[in-house]
Design a protein around this motif. Structure first.
Motif, PDB file in Angstrom:
ATOM      1  N   PHE A 101      58.053 -46.342  33.492  1.00  0.00           N
ATOM      2  CA  PHE A 101      58.482 -46.706  32.136  1.00  0.00           C
ATOM      3  C   PHE A 101      58.611 -45.413  31.336  1.00  0.00           C
ATOM      4  N   MET A 102      59.826 -45.105  30.879  1.00  0.00           N
ATOM      5  CA  MET A 102      60.011 -43.885  30.108  1.00  0.00           C
ATOM      6  C   MET A 102      60.952 -44.109  28.940  1.00  0.00           C
ATOM      7  N   ALA A 103      60.535 -43.678  27.771  1.00  0.00           N
ATOM      8  CA  ALA A 103      61.386 -43.718  26.585  1.00  0.00           C
ATOM      9  C   ALA A 103      62.030 -42.348  26.403  1.00  0.00           C
ATOM     10  N   SER A 104      63.322 -42.365  26.111  1.00  0.00           N
ATOM     11  CA  SER A 104      64.079 -41.150  25.795  1.00  0.00           C
ATOM     12  C   SER A 104      64.794 -41.440  24.487  1.00  0.00           C
ATOM     13  N   PHE A 105      64.446 -40.688  23.452  1.00  0.00           N
ATOM     14  CA  PHE A 105      65.062 -40.997  22.167  1.00  0.00           C
ATOM     15  C   PHE A 105      65.396 -39.758  21.358  1.00  0.00           C
ATOM     16  N   THR A 106      66.190 -39.981  20.339  1.00  0.00           N
ATOM     17  CA  THR A 106      66.630 -38.919  19.450  1.00  0.00           C
ATOM     18  C   THR A 106      66.007 -39.139  18.081  1.00  0.00           C
ATOM     19  N   ILE A 107      65.656 -38.031  17.426  1.00  0.00           N
ATOM     20  CA  ILE A 107      65.031 -38.091  16.102  1.00  0.00           C
ATOM     21  C   ILE A 107      65.885 -37.276  15.140  1.00  0.00           C
ATOM     22  N   GLY A 108      66.277 -37.893  14.055  1.00  0.00           N
ATOM     23  CA  GLY A 108      67.161 -37.232  13.104  1.00  0.00           C
ATOM     24  C   GLY A 108      66.568 -36.022  12.415  1.00  0.00           C
ATOM     25  N   GLY A 109      65.316 -36.099  12.008  1.00  0.00           N
ATOM     26  CA  GLY A 109      64.696 -35.040  11.227  1.00  0.00           C
ATOM     27  C   GLY A 109      64.090 -33.926  12.056  1.00  0.00           C
ATOM     28  N   PRO A 110      63.627 -32.882  11.372  1.00  0.00           N
ATOM     29  CA  PRO A 110      63.063 -31.726  12.060  1.00  0.00           C
ATOM     30  C   PRO A 110      61.655 -31.980  12.602  1.00  0.00           C
ATOM     31  N   GLN A 111      61.303 -31.216  13.600  1.00  0.00           N
ATOM     32  CA  GLN A 111      59.995 -31.356  14.240  1.00  0.00           C
ATOM     33  C   GLN A 111      58.855 -31.148  13.247  1.00  0.00           C
ATOM     34  N   GLU A 112      58.995 -30.198  12.352  1.00  0.00           N
ATOM     35  CA  GLU A 112      57.902 -29.896  11.422  1.00  0.00           C
ATOM     36  C   GLU A 112      57.589 -31.032  10.456  1.00  0.00           C
ATOM     37  N   SER A 113      58.488 -31.998  10.321  1.00  0.00           N
ATOM     38  CA  SER A 113      58.191 -33.134   9.437  1.00  0.00           C
ATOM     39  C   SER A 113      57.277 -34.158  10.111  1.00  0.00           C
ATOM     40  N   TYR A 114      57.078 -34.007  11.425  1.00  0.00           N
ATOM     41  CA  TYR A 114      56.220 -34.927  12.173  1.00  0.00           C
ATOM     42  C   TYR A 114      54.884 -34.244  12.491  1.00  0.00           C
ATOM     43  N   THR A 115      54.184 -33.877  11.434  1.00  0.00           N
ATOM     44  CA  THR A 115      52.850 -33.287  11.529  1.00  0.00           C
ATOM     45  C   THR A 115      51.994 -33.923  10.445  1.00  0.00           C
ATOM     46  N   THR A 116      50.705 -33.692  10.506  1.00  0.00           N
ATOM     47  CA  THR A 116      49.792 -34.269   9.517  1.00  0.00           C
ATOM     48  C   THR A 116      50.199 -33.903   8.100  1.00  0.00           C
ATOM     49  N   LEU A 117      50.605 -32.685   7.889  1.00  0.00           N
ATOM     50  CA  LEU A 117      50.999 -32.246   6.550  1.00  0.00           C
ATOM     51  C   LEU A 117      52.502 -32.347   6.306  1.00  0.00           C
ATOM     52  N   GLY A 118      53.233 -32.815   7.284  1.00  0.00           N
ATOM     53  CA  GLY A 118      54.678 -32.964   7.149  1.00  0.00           C
ATOM     54  C   GLY A 118      55.061 -34.234   6.413  1.00  0.00           C
ATOM     55  N   LYS A 119      56.324 -34.361   6.152  1.00  0.00           N
ATOM     56  CA  LYS A 119      56.882 -35.499   5.403  1.00  0.00           C
ATOM     57  C   LYS A 119      56.533 -36.857   6.034  1.00  0.00           C
ATOM     58  N   ASN A 141      53.900 -47.628  35.170  1.00  0.00           N
ATOM     59  CA  ASN A 141      53.481 -46.235  35.055  1.00  0.00           C
ATOM     60  C   ASN A 141      54.118 -45.655  33.802  1.00  0.00           C
ATOM     61  N   TYR A 142      53.304 -45.394  32.800  1.00  0.00           N
ATOM     62  CA  TYR A 142      53.807 -44.860  31.541  1.00  0.00           C
ATOM     63  C   TYR A 142      54.064 -43.363  31.688  1.00  0.00           C
ATOM     64  N   ILE A 143      55.266 -42.960  31.394  1.00  0.00           N
ATOM     65  CA  ILE A 143      55.644 -41.549  31.404  1.00  0.00           C
ATOM     66  C   ILE A 143      55.818 -41.141  29.942  1.00  0.00           C
ATOM     67  N   GLU A 144      55.213 -40.027  29.568  1.00  0.00           N
ATOM     68  CA  GLU A 144      55.279 -39.575  28.175  1.00  0.00           C
ATOM     69  C   GLU A 144      56.722 -39.617  27.663  1.00  0.00           C
ATOM     70  N   PRO A 145      56.911 -40.057  26.417  1.00  0.00           N
ATOM     71  CA  PRO A 145      58.260 -40.130  25.850  1.00  0.00           C
ATOM     72  C   PRO A 145      58.947 -38.764  25.876  1.00  0.00           C
ATOM     73  N   PHE A 146      60.229 -38.817  25.989  1.00  0.00           N
ATOM     74  CA  PHE A 146      61.070 -37.645  26.093  1.00  0.00           C
ATOM     75  C   PHE A 146      62.035 -37.719  24.919  1.00  0.00           C
ATOM     76  N   TYR A 147      61.994 -36.748  24.020  1.00  0.00           N
ATOM     77  CA  TYR A 147      62.799 -36.836  22.799  1.00  0.00           C
ATOM     78  C   TYR A 147      63.139 -35.444  22.284  1.00  0.00           C
ATOM     79  N   PHE A 148      64.060 -35.419  21.344  1.00  0.00           N
ATOM     80  CA  PHE A 148      64.343 -34.175  20.646  1.00  0.00           C
ATOM     81  C   PHE A 148      64.700 -34.464  19.196  1.00  0.00           C
ATOM     82  N   HIS A 149      64.484 -33.469  18.362  1.00  0.00           N
ATOM     83  CA  HIS A 149      64.694 -33.556  16.912  1.00  0.00           C
ATOM     84  C   HIS A 149      66.039 -32.966  16.512  1.00  0.00           C
TER      85      HIS A 149
END
Length: 181
Positions: A101-119, A141-149
């Motif tokens: 089982f693997m998720a592959s997805f796209t994320i519109g925003g920047p990586q730095e916005s997905y942090t504790t202090l990010g947006k 079998n869970y495979i870590e998600p595969f994505y990019f920002h």
């Protein structure tokens, strides 16, 4: 052979996901692609047909854009209809046991916005706990998600940036899939 479940409601307007899917489709991988929005524009998903597709493959990849910290509605509905009692879980529900089982997805925003202090305050993997639990519940079998920002033109990325990053992501995805048992 792998199965790619494409859950993009506006694929024809997509830049990133379209690049990923086209690259993977044109690779040497033995891959079946099911574009569920195209197959079921009315959301009347044929559970038996989708379950049969799952049974034919060892690896299942879910390709989609990250919408509101989750998957698009069509893909969530697909899970609700296809991962049923007696098939994916519960008594006799071991049909997906041992499959990848693997998720592959796209994320519109920047990586730095997905942090504790990010947006967005949380790391991406924290938004994926429902995927992980779904895989475990179905004995997959869970495979870590595969994505990019950086896939949203509205966030200031250029078409060239998005295409370049999508192609890099797609090549990494092909390599990852080719190396799975």
């Amino acid at each position: 052979m792998a199965l790619l479940i494409l859950g993009h409601p506006t694929y024809e307007r997509s830049l990133a996901n379209r690049q990923v899917v086209e690259h993977v489709q044109n690779s040497a991988l033995n891959l079946e692609i099911r574009h569920i929005q195209q197959l079921y524009p009315d959301y009347r998903i044929n559970a038996r047909e989708e379950q049969n597709a799952l049974l034919r493959h060892q690896t299942v990849v879910f390709q989609y854009p990250f919408y509101w910290y989750n998957m698009p509605a069509i893909l969530k509905h697909w899970f609700d209809v296809v991962f049923t009692y007696g098939f994916a879980y519960g008594q006799g529900g071991d049909k997906l046991k041992g499959k990848n089982f693997m998720a592959s997805f796209t994320i519109g925003g920047p990586q730095e916005s997905y942090t504790t202090l990010g947006k967005n305050h949380f790391r991406v993997y924290e938004y994926c706990k429902n995927l992980e639990q779904t895989a475990y519940f179905a004995q997959m079998n869970y495979i870590e998600p595969f994505y990019f920002h950086g896939t949203s033109l509205h966030a200031g990325y250029t078409e060239q940036d998005v295409v370049r990053e999508a192609r890099k992501h797609a090549q990494k995805l092909v390599t990852r899939l080719a190396n799975l048992p």
